[in-house]
Enzyme design. Sequence first.
Site, PDB file in Angstrom:
ATOM      1  N   ASP A  53       0.744  -1.277   0.088  1.00 32.00           N
ATOM      2  CA  ASP A  53      -0.133   0.130   0.382  1.00 32.00           C
ATOM      3  C   ASP A  53       0.718   1.188  -0.159  1.00 32.00           C
ATOM      4  O   ASP A  53       1.320   1.373   0.798  1.00 32.00           O
ATOM      5  CB  ASP A  53      -1.128  -0.467   1.111  1.00 32.00           C
ATOM      6  CG  ASP A  53      -1.906   0.781   0.945  1.00 32.00           C
ATOM      7  OD1 ASP A  53      -2.229   1.283  -0.430  1.00 32.00           O
ATOM      8  OD2 ASP A  53      -2.625   1.422   2.349  1.00 32.00           O
TER       9      ASP A  53
ATOM     10  N   ASN B 225     -10.930  -2.690  -5.564  1.00 26.49           N
ATOM     11  CA  ASN B 225     -10.242  -1.538  -6.517  1.00 26.49           C
ATOM     12  C   ASN B 225     -10.725  -1.111  -7.676  1.00 26.49           C
ATOM     13  O   ASN B 225     -10.726  -0.121  -8.062  1.00 26.49           O
ATOM     14  CB  ASN B 225      -8.515  -1.812  -6.945  1.00 26.49           C
ATOM     15  CG  ASN B 225      -8.325  -2.258  -5.537  1.00 26.49           C
ATOM     16  OD1 ASN B 225      -7.084  -2.487  -5.347  1.00 26.49           O
ATOM     17  ND2 ASN B 225      -7.711  -0.679  -4.239  1.00 26.49           N
TER      18      ASN B 225
END
Length: 265
Positions: free
Chosen positions: A35, A83
């Site tokens: 991330d 996502n």
Amino acid sequence: MRHPSPINTGSSRLDLCPTGLDPARMPSHIAVIMDGNGRWAKAKGLPRIMGHRAGVEALKRTLRLCNDWGIGALTVYAFSTENWSRPGDEVNFLMALFERVLQRELEALQLEQVRIRFLGDLQALPERLQDLIAEATELTSRNSGIHFNVCTNYGGRRELVLAARKLAESAAKGELDPSLIDENVFAAKLFTASEVDPDLLIRTSGEMRVSNFLLWQLAYAEIHICDVLWPDFDATALREALADYQTRSRRFGGLDPINTDYIDP
Ligand code: IPE
Ligand code: IPE
Ligand code: MG
């Protein structure tokens, strides 16, 4: 499965274990929530996609290090079922990036004996990417090196639902007695079937959540969260994660047989 012996740790690889770490206490399986790509790019005044590009380099670096340091399996979160809600341009860029990188790196993966697999609901991916994934999976399936799992269109909840559906279908056909469904039978229906559970979960960029990653498999993983943004993740950051892991007392609900000072005499 838990606390397994390493899948694949030839002693020559263990010899490369960095100083300061105990080669006998390395995790067999590391999971990573990669991330911070967007924030890395933003900090440099670049578009988010540049962060994803740099993230690929960090991934290649990490895979090589894990392979060299005798880690049996590396499972990374590349694209979640959530996502898709990002702007279309970013999603399209990511799909094209996965395709390009896989094509470009396939030969090197093969040379390094990496066994690559993609975990997730792959049917929703672009067809060319699906074909490439099938090719890479088959080509590397008999390789003897690290198990490299790339979670793509992966969601922990989706995985659990799909597993439950498969079991229900078998039961409805009379092929499975529902009373025989236990943890092992269930785990065998997950994308990770045949892989040992991760011992260590690393999340970069300081976020303290699991974001729908490996909800079943992380049951007893040790969690290491670092502030490093994924594109900056390197040997030092990995070594720190491993050193942190080696300080943990893993009890699996029991009592620690080695550090006994807290146990009644
Ligand atoms: C992780 O980086 C990569 C993917 C989710 C594909 P992000 O893109 O989430 O980066 P941040 O969290 O916005 O910085
Ligand atoms: C998790 O990161 C997914 C991947 C790394 C692929 P996100 O950036 O999507 O997670 P949230 O939105 O911060 O929880
Ligand atoms: Mg993020």
